[in-house]
Every structure is written in C-alpha cells, then in structure tokens.
Write a protein that holds these residues in place. Sequence first.
Motif, PDB file in Angstrom:
ATOM      1  N   ASP A 239       0.829  -1.202   0.000  1.00  0.00           N
ATOM      2  CA  ASP A 239       0.000   0.000   0.000  1.00  0.00           C
ATOM      3  C   ASP A 239       0.870   1.263   0.000  1.00  0.00           C
ATOM      4  OD1 ASP A 239      -2.714   1.344   0.469  1.00  0.00           O
ATOM      5  OD2 ASP A 239      -1.561   2.074   2.179  1.00  0.00           O
ATOM      6  N   PHE A 240       1.928   1.255   0.812  1.00  0.00           N
ATOM      7  CA  PHE A 240       2.859   2.392   0.822  1.00  0.00           C
ATOM      8  C   PHE A 240       3.534   2.561  -0.540  1.00  0.00           C
ATOM      9  CE2 PHE A 240       3.518   1.691   5.630  1.00  0.00           C
ATOM     10  CZ  PHE A 240       2.445   2.526   5.910  1.00  0.00           C
ATOM     11  N   SER A 241       3.879   1.428  -1.182  1.00  0.00           N
ATOM     12  CA  SER A 241       4.516   1.490  -2.500  1.00  0.00           C
ATOM     13  C   SER A 241       3.578   2.108  -3.529  1.00  0.00           C
ATOM     14  CB  SER A 241       4.924   0.080  -2.949  1.00  0.00           C
ATOM     15  OG  SER A 241       5.902  -0.468  -2.088  1.00  0.00           O
ATOM     16  N   GLY A 242       2.289   1.770  -3.432  1.00  0.00           N
ATOM     17  CA  GLY A 242       1.314   2.359  -4.341  1.00  0.00           C
ATOM     18  C   GLY A 242       1.244   3.867  -4.194  1.00  0.00           C
ATOM     19  N   LYS A 243       1.306   4.343  -2.962  1.00  0.00           N
ATOM     20  CA  LYS A 243       1.260   5.792  -2.711  1.00  0.00           C
ATOM     21  C   LYS A 243       2.538   6.464  -3.204  1.00  0.00           C
ATOM     22  CE  LYS A 243      -2.041   5.504   1.061  1.00  0.00           C
ATOM     23  NZ  LYS A 243      -2.592   4.254   0.492  1.00  0.00           N
ATOM     24  N   TYR A 244       3.667   5.772  -3.074  1.00  0.00           N
ATOM     25  CA  TYR A 244       4.914   6.327  -3.607  1.00  0.00           C
ATOM     26  C   TYR A 244       4.822   6.470  -5.127  1.00  0.00           C
ATOM     27  CZ  TYR A 244       9.477   6.467  -5.699  1.00  0.00           C
ATOM     28  OH  TYR A 244      10.537   6.820  -6.497  1.00  0.00           O
TER      29      TYR A 244
END
Length: 448
Positions: A239-244
């Motif tokens: 999920d954090f990678s998607g936001k990045y």
Amino acid sequence: MVNEETVFFSRILTELTLSFHIIYATIGVGIPLMIMISQWVGIKKQDEHYILLARRWARGFVITVAVGVVTGTAIGLQLSLLWPNFMELAGNVIALPLFLETFAFFFEAIFLGIYLYTWERFENQKKHLMLLIPVALGASFSAVFITMVNAFMNSPQGFDIVNGQLTNINPIVAMFNLSMPTKVSHVLVTAYMTCAFVLASIGAFRLLNGSKHVYHKKALFLTLKLGLLFSIVTAILGDFSGKYLAEYQPEKLAAAEWHFETKEGAPLIFYGVLENGEVKYAITIPYALSILAHLKPNAEVIGLDQFPNDEVPPLYIHYLFDIMVTIGMMMILIAFIYVIGIWRKWRFVLSNGFNWLILFGGPLSILAIEAGWWLDEVGRQPWILRGIMKTKDAATTNTHVDTMLILFAGLYFILGIGSIVVLTRMFRKNTVEQELADHGLEKAGDSL
C-alpha cells in the motif's frame, strides 16, 4: 548508432540473469532469519526438533549461497559489459552501496562458516545462536545495499549534469533516494515471506510423501505462522509502495492499473483484456485506485494521457501486478486458515488436500517474487535511469550479445539442475528419522 537487436538481446540476457538470480538471492536473504527463529524456538521450548530443523535448513542454505554467488557475479559482469554507458555514470555516483554489499556478504559468509562448523563445540546453545545474528544481518544488509542501487535507477539523485559532465556528486544522497524506503522494506519482507512459504512447501511435501513425523508438522506450523505475519506486513508495505508510485512514478502506476485518463474517483482494475484500447472482462472496484494512491475516494489519479507515447511503460505489466497480488492474497488466506485451524483443531487443515495447497504455495510465492521484479524493472521502461538515460542509450554496441545469451542460459541451466540434484541427494541420504535416531531424539517433543 543504436543497434536495436543488440539492445533487445542485452535486455533479454539481463532479464534472464536477474530472474534466475532473484530466486537464490531471495533464499539467501530469508533463510538465515528462518534458521535463527527456529533455533531460538527450540532453545526456548527445549525442543530438539526445532534445533534440528535449523541445522538441516543451514546445510541446504550453503548450496543456495554458492549458486547465488555465481549468479551475483554474473550480474556485476553483465552490468559492465552490456550497459557501459549506465555504469560510467552509476560508477561515479552509486558505487558505494555496491562495495558495501560485498562487505555485508563477506560478513555473513564468515559467521556462517563459524556457525556451521561449531555445532558440537557449544554446550550452551544460546551462545551458538548468537552466531546467527551477524549471518542474518549480513544477509539482510546485502539486500538493503543492492536494492539501494535499484532504487537509485527509479529515482536518481545525488548529482547534477552540467554541459554533459557530472558535478556535485553526493553518494550518500544517491543512496538514500526517494524510492529507497519503500523498495528496501518491500524487498526484505517479501524475501522473508517467500522463504517461509517455500519451507512450508517442503514440509507439506514430506507429509504428502508418507512421513507422519511430528518434526514436519512442527516445521509446517512454524513456517506458516511466519508466512502469515510477513505476508500481512507485505500487503501493508505494498500500500505504501502504491502511494509512492502515485506521487513520484505515476506512469508506472497508471500502466499497471490500465488507468488511461486522468480523473477523480479512479477505480482499481483487476484482470481483464484490452481490445482496441478498451478494457473488457475486468473486475472493477470503484474508487479503490484513488484510495490506494491518495487515501481519498474522490482524489485525482494521473493517467497515461499525461505522458508521451514513447515514455509509457509496456501495458502488459498490468498482468504482472495481478499475478503478484493474487498469489499474495491466496497465501495470506491459506496461512490464516491453517494457523487458526491448528488452534481450533480443524481436522481438514491436516488433510492431504490442504497439504497440496501448501505445497503449491511455495512455487507460487517464487512466481510472485518474479512478477514483482518484472513489474518493477519493465515498469520503469523506457528508462534505465528514470528521466535521465533511456535503456537504448545505455546499451553496448557489441554485436555478440546473442552468443553470450546462449552461454549464460547454459550456465544457469547447469546451476539450476545441479543445485536441485545436490539438495535432493543431500537430504535423501540423511533423513530426518535417521538423524533423530542418531541423536537419540525419536520421542523428543511429540506435540506442537
């Protein structure tokens, strides 16, 4: 002048090498932690089954380390031979973590050797366990440093280019680039998760092969608990990678999600096919892409319409994303059902049918790792160094890359088959039952 055939074969050879190496690299990062946890559990519970588990895993781990060294060396060689223009720039800016990765590996290898050859020399197992700490740290930091280089390719910084010359070079800034936190954490946790499921797959295979020994049941329970834990953490980091990506590499996110037009309230698309530029037969989750990207259901998500056609990543990475997510969710479900089933005494989780699911989970987890790396590397195209150097401009002008491809493919075939044969013979000739009998542990710890 760019030779398109040379660029093509260079990309194929690099992809082949990375695809083969990532299997052994993932094992090299994750297995030391599994060994350490198993030995710690054995000491804590005073259960020799878990200590033997650590010992046997360590023996097999040495074989994979040896193959990983060969393929890792091949990657370093190919970077210089196939992508000289990239290495000329990267060698001045991001060489530091490449050197640090080598030191981390030597650190790991030294203590691994001491650990393996001192099993009978420690009366206090806790002292022997301490040798695994630098092994696990060295393995993980090897991944950290080499992933920093990959992160640099996605978000290059730490230098300026003035009149075609590199200036203001700062290797530390280059190492701690914008994509480093999400990429490094994701690589580490997925390695731990994958190794847990691969080891669980081996335990399930032994049970399906007729063994009823509690040793394998304990191995299965321990590895699936760890697999469940790390797979949940992987989902959070994803999920954090998607936001990045939404913030710093929106073209990769848009290509992976077949998000063609910039708009608010963007849906998340799973599966489907493209027909004449139109998505059909897909599973669509309304507003989910906006939530993934910005935590707001009506947030605007940048689409592929904001980028030139020659800078749009290949759209087939959508399927790589689907493969990765599908396998990840499936493994979370299998591990969750098994762990809860053991606690609640559900008999079906001990059945051969459920063991088959666990068995297939190991290879599928490897496939998910492969899909994730292909998604990352192909999703950066056409750039080798995003926004600065395109892949075609970094390639060698040598016209014999096709010959190199054949030679290296032969090498990887021999290494792959050889490692499987050696590992199979190693454990076939030295079974768990025989080793337990040799140590007088046949009745040690008969329950989970």
